[in-house]
Motif scaffolding. Structure first.
Motif, PDB file in Angstrom:
ATOM      1  N   ILE A 136      20.736   5.094 -11.981  1.00  0.00           N
ATOM      2  CA  ILE A 136      22.097   4.560 -11.864  1.00  0.00           C
ATOM      3  C   ILE A 136      22.036   3.418 -10.858  1.00  0.00           C
ATOM      4  O   ILE A 136      21.870   3.644  -9.655  1.00  0.00           O
ATOM      5  N   ASP A 137      22.143   2.191 -11.351  1.00  0.00           N
ATOM      6  CA  ASP A 137      21.931   1.040 -10.469  1.00  0.00           C
ATOM      7  C   ASP A 137      23.144   0.132 -10.336  1.00  0.00           C
ATOM      8  O   ASP A 137      23.023  -1.025  -9.969  1.00  0.00           O
ATOM      9  N   TYR A 138      24.318   0.674 -10.611  1.00  0.00           N
ATOM     10  CA  TYR A 138      25.546  -0.101 -10.443  1.00  0.00           C
ATOM     11  C   TYR A 138      25.690  -0.461  -8.967  1.00  0.00           C
ATOM     12  O   TYR A 138      25.615   0.404  -8.092  1.00  0.00           O
ATOM     13  N   ASP A 139      25.903  -1.717  -8.644  1.00  0.00           N
ATOM     14  CA  ASP A 139      25.898  -2.177  -7.264  1.00  0.00           C
ATOM     15  C   ASP A 139      27.284  -2.087  -6.630  1.00  0.00           C
ATOM     16  O   ASP A 139      28.187  -2.839  -6.961  1.00  0.00           O
ATOM     17  N   LEU A 140      27.418  -1.155  -5.708  1.00  0.00           N
ATOM     18  CA  LEU A 140      28.636  -1.030  -4.899  1.00  0.00           C
ATOM     19  C   LEU A 140      28.355  -1.401  -3.454  1.00  0.00           C
ATOM     20  O   LEU A 140      29.139  -1.108  -2.567  1.00  0.00           O
TER      21      LEU A 140
END
Length: 190
Positions: free
Chosen positions: A168-172
Motif C-alpha cells: 500500500i503505497d498511497y502517499d499521505l
C-alpha cells in the motif's frame, strides 16, 4: 480431625492439578473483542477506526504458554473510520483493494512469555495480498468463569507496521506511513 485433614489434602491436590490447553472462540457476537487502528493524517492529527467484521480462535495452556496459538480472520471491507466517503476510499485500490483482497489474516507462529503477564506473539500477517511476519506485544488480562456458566480468557495487544510493507503505497506524507493496531480479544472456552 483425620477426616478434615484428608479433605484438605484432597482439595490441595485438586487445586494443583495441571491445567491443560483450552480452546477459545473470540467473542465477537457479544462485542467483547475489537481491532482498532490509527494512523497520522498528513502529520497533523490522528485518524482512527476499526474493523467491524472479524473472528477467530485461540488455544492457551497455562502449564505451557509457549504452545499458545491464535488465528484471526478480518474482513477488510468492514473498515469503519466513522466517515462513509473515506471508508469507500480506504476499501478502494489506493488502500485495501477489498475486491481483489477480500480477507486479511493473522496466524501465530510463536508465543513467548516475559514472566510478568506480558508476552510477544509472533505470526504471519496477510494484508493486501502480502504475508509478512508481525510481532504483537500482548498483555494477559485474565481468565475465569462468566455469569452464564462458561469460561473466558482475555488478552490485549498492540503492534505497528508500515503500509508500504504490504504493497500500500498511497502517499499521505512521511508521518502517515505507519499503522498502529490495538487488539482486544476475549475468548469463550469451548
Amino acid at each position: 480431625m483425620r477426616k478434615l485433614l484428608l479433605s484438605a489434602a484432597l482439595l490441595g491436590l485438586v487445586g494443583t492439578a495441571p491445567v491443560h490447553a483450552a480452546d477459545y472462540v473470540i467473542d465477537t457476537k457479544g462485542a467483547h473483542a475489537y481491532i482498532h487502528f490509527k494512523v497520522q493524517h498528513l502529520g497533523y492529527s490522528w485518524l482512527g477506526g476499526r474493523f467491524n467484521d472479524f473472528g477467530g480462535e485461540f488455544s492457551y495452556d497455562e502449564s505451557d504458554p509457549s504452545a499458545a496459538s491464535i488465528v484471526v480472520n478480518i474482513d477488510p471491507a468492514s473498515i469503519d473510520s466513522n466517515h462513509a466517503e473515506r471508508d469507500k476510499h480506504l476499501r478502494g485500490d489506493d488502500f485495501l483493494d477489498v475486491k481483489k483482497y477480500p480477507e486479511a489474516k493473522f496466524v501465530s507462529t510463536a508465543f513467548e512469555e516475559n514472566g510478568d503477564g506480558t508476552a510477544k506473539l509472533t505470526g504471519d500477517f496477510t494484508l493486501h495480498g502480502v504475508t509478512k511476519p508481525l510481532t504483537i506485544d500482548v498483555e494477559h488480562i485474565g481468565a475465569g468463569p462468566d455469569p452464564w456458566g462458561g469460561n473466558r480468557r482475555g488478552f490485549h495487544g498492540t503492534t505497528e507496521f508500515k503500509m508500504a510493507d504490504y504493497g500500500i503505497d498511497y502517499d499521505l506524507g512521511p508521518a502517515s506511513q505507519t499503522v498502529y493496531l490495538e487488539l482486544s480479544v476475549e475468548g469463550i472456552r469451548q
